[in-house]
Design an enzyme around this catalytic site. Structure first.
Site, PDB file in Angstrom:
ATOM      1  CG  HIS A  46     -61.307 -13.007  16.812  1.00 23.15           C
ATOM      2  ND1 HIS A  46     -61.686 -12.458  15.905  1.00 23.15           N
ATOM      3  CD2 HIS A  46     -61.370 -12.312  18.334  1.00 23.15           C
ATOM      4  CE1 HIS A  46     -62.749 -11.675  16.392  1.00 23.15           C
ATOM      5  NE2 HIS A  46     -62.445 -11.317  17.831  1.00 23.15           N
ATOM      6  CB  CYS A  66     -64.829 -12.900  18.667  1.00 26.76           C
ATOM      7  SG  CYS A  66     -65.830 -11.649  19.055  1.00 26.76           S
ATOM      8  CG  ASP A 101     -55.749 -12.861  14.149  1.00 24.63           C
ATOM      9  OD1 ASP A 101     -54.888 -12.353  14.660  1.00 24.63           O
ATOM     10  OD2 ASP A 101     -56.769 -13.563  14.701  1.00 24.63           O
ATOM     11  CE  LYS A 109     -57.635  -6.691  19.216  1.00 22.22           C
ATOM     12  NZ  LYS A 109     -58.550  -6.706  19.821  1.00 22.22           N
ATOM     13  CD  GLN A 127     -55.919 -10.334  22.357  1.00 29.43           C
ATOM     14  OE1 GLN A 127     -54.842  -8.994  22.909  1.00 29.43           O
ATOM     15  NE2 GLN A 127     -57.261  -9.745  21.481  1.00 29.43           N
TER      16      GLN A 127
HETATM   17  N1  C6P Z   1     -60.584  -9.449  19.860  1.00 30.47           N
HETATM   18  C1  C6P Z   1     -61.296  -9.315  21.930  1.00 30.47           C
HETATM   19  O1  C6P Z   1     -61.522  -8.516  22.846  1.00 30.47           O
HETATM   20  P1  C6P Z   1     -60.512  -5.993  15.398  1.00 30.47           P
HETATM   21  O2  C6P Z   1     -61.563  -6.451  16.114  1.00 30.47           O
HETATM   22  O3  C6P Z   1     -60.560  -6.946  13.872  1.00 30.47           O
HETATM   23  O4  C6P Z   1     -59.332  -5.209  15.721  1.00 30.47           O
HETATM   24  O5  C6P Z   1     -59.860  -7.420  15.746  1.00 30.47           O
HETATM   25  C2  C6P Z   1     -60.289  -8.815  15.659  1.00 30.47           C
HETATM   26  C3  C6P Z   1     -59.779 -10.073  16.262  1.00 30.47           C
HETATM   27  C4  C6P Z   1     -59.013 -10.988  15.475  1.00 30.47           C
HETATM   28  N2  C6P Z   1     -57.973 -11.422  15.704  1.00 30.47           N
HETATM   29  C5  C6P Z   1     -57.890 -11.706  17.308  1.00 30.47           C
HETATM   30  C6  C6P Z   1     -56.617 -12.901  17.644  1.00 30.47           C
HETATM   31  C7  C6P Z   1     -59.044 -10.544  18.336  1.00 30.47           C
HETATM   32  O6  C6P Z   1     -57.765 -11.108  19.353  1.00 30.47           O
HETATM   33  C8  C6P Z   1     -59.596 -10.074  17.747  1.00 30.47           C
HETATM   34  C9  C6P Z   1     -59.844  -8.760  18.743  1.00 30.47           C
HETATM   35  C10 C6P Z   1     -60.927  -8.420  20.831  1.00 30.47           C
HETATM   36  O7  C6P Z   1     -60.366 -10.673  22.436  1.00 30.47           O
HETATM   37  C11 C6P Z   1     -62.583  -8.160  20.053  1.00 30.47           C
HETATM   38  S1  C6P Z   1     -63.535  -9.673  19.957  1.00 30.47           S
END
Ligand code: C6P
Length: 408
Positions: free
Chosen positions: A122, A366, A199, A225, A202
């Site tokens: 991401h 993203c 990270d 999430k 997910q």
């Molecule tokens: N992915 C998706 O629709 P935040 O926005 O800080 O809570 O998470 C960022 C982020 C970082 N790493 C991974 C693997 C992610 O999936 C995400 C967030 C969402 O896939 C929103 S872009």
């Protein structure tokens, strides 16, 4: 144990509405999951009964709010099996957690050192490292992926050198749902003395995480999430490393003593928690964790895997569809695909699905480097949660059939 789907869906009133005149099918859980009543109630109860600032007040409300927030931190510690509760830092989300590490770790890296990320990341796990590399003169290396969307581990082996200082990879890809072999990645990184950030944005929604068993140096995820509030995230870091790192932001709460000559910093975790936090959200995160534990992490994971298998099977019934990473060894939580129709974008399909009350995410998620590697501009992604049912998948398939009819 099987999911009691009626009981679970009753916890999520948002799911019971019509969108565009059709019963909502929510398949955008990788972007954010819906919140159960217990989480919604916790925020309301906080504001109605103990709203006050934490760690600052001698008065009763402040002390009650402080206790609740610290209990929530403790529940996160137990949830991911961290050794100490002060290794759990409250952040705004995964993005802030990664930025905090990429900034705070500056004293531990030197010009010419190397950072390894992967082609599957991401943007949140790419850009902070690029910024660090620019500031400190570091070299950024990327583990490639194969046509299944899996990391090529033999290439990772080649990238690792005695100069590798940081390895930062996701546990599960948000774009493709591929589960990465983080255990192996961590062991190999440690063998050359590198620190590892995982990270877990997910992964935490779908599987049990034990940061000590993984031996991750840093593990980050977002509350929103895992059925918790937005604007709340968790950064787990090993005490030794957090102690050696610079604070991320300066301000109230993160100091021991301030003078114009010299400021000394508070102990962990407060050194990294400048300013008034999202108190209501941090407190409500505990309820989200309780919700997951009550259902059972294993039960959630099994249910979502059944849904993923069912979705894979049903999508394969469609003609002219490309499903990405469907032959990857381990997948979880999401499936990405495209309808093979000339001159359409994934968002065209997303628009038609939305008109039928079906929420999916379309586009690059993203994760533009993933799309570039696959030679596409985006995908349609359906992502699952504990409340996702086979009927939801059937509705998706009907929606896609209609999209095919309209767009072909
Ligand atoms: N992915 C998706 O629709 P935040 O926005 O800080 O809570 O998470 C960022 C982020 C970082 N790493 C991974 C693997 C992610 O999936 C995400 C967030 C969402 O896939 C929103 S872009």
């Amino acid at each position: 144990m099987n999911i009691d789907s009626k009981y679970i869906r009753n916890q999520f009133p948002i799911l019971e509405q019509l969108v565009n005149g059709k019963p909502l099918v929510y398949l955008d859980n990788a972007a954010t999951s819906q919140k159960p009543l217990s989480v919604l109630d916790a925020e309301e109860v906080y504001y109605k009964t103990i709203n006050s600032n934490v760690h600052r007040g001698i008065h009763t409300l402040s002390q009650l709010a402080t206790v609740e927030m610290e209990e929530s931190r403790k529940s996160v510690q137990l949830f991911i099996n961290a050794k100490k509760d002060y290794e759990i830092l409250f952040t705004k989300g995964t993005t802030e957690g990664i930025n905090l590490v990429a900034s705070g770790i500056e004293p531990l890296v030197h010009e010419g050192d190397e950072i390894i990320i992967s082609n599957l990341e991401h943007h949140s796990n790419i850009v902070p490292w690029q910024l660090l590399a620019e500031r400190k003169g570091l070299v950024l290396k990327v583990i490639p992926i194969d046509d299944n969307g899996e990391l090529i581990l033999s290439e990772y082996d080649k990238l690792l050198t005695e100069k590798t200082k940081i390895v930062a990879v996701n546990h599960i890809s948000n774009a493709l749902g591929v589960v990465n072999p983080v255990e192996q990645i961590i062991t190999k990184a440690h063998a050359v003395g590198a620190y590892v950030l995982i990270d877990g944005a997910q992964a935490v929604p779908h599987k049990e995480i034990d940061v000590q068993a993984l031996d991750a140096d840093f593990y980050v995820f977002s509350s929103h999430k895992i059925y918790g509030p937005t604007g709340v995230g968790i950064l787990y870091g090993k005490e030794k490393l957090l102690d050696a790192m610079n604070p991320y932001q300066g301000g109230g709460e993160m100091i021991k003593e301030v003078s114009f000559e010299k400021t000394t910093y508070a102990d962990l975790p407060f050194k990294f928690e400048a300013g008034t936090p999202n108190i209501a959200g941090n407190i409500a995160l505990k309820k989200a964790i309780e919700f997951m534990l009550n259902v059972g992490l294993d039960t959630i994971g099994k249910h979502e895997n059944n849904i993923l298998n069912y979705a894979t099977e049903r999508l394969n019934e469609l003609n002219n569809i490309t499903i990405y990473a469907q032959h990857a060894q381990h997948r979880s939580g999401a499936i990405s695909f495209n309808l093979n129709i000339d001159n359409i974008h994934s968002s065209d399909v997303g628009f038609i699905l939305d008109k039928q009350g079906i929420a999916v995410r379309t586009g690059h998620h993203c994760a533009q480097p993933v799309m570039k590697r696959l030679g596409i501009t985006g995908t349609i992604r359906a992502s699952f949660a504990v409340y996702t049912s086979k009927e939801d998948i059937d509705r998706l398939i009907e929606g896609l059939k209609l999209a095919q009819k309209m767009l072909e």
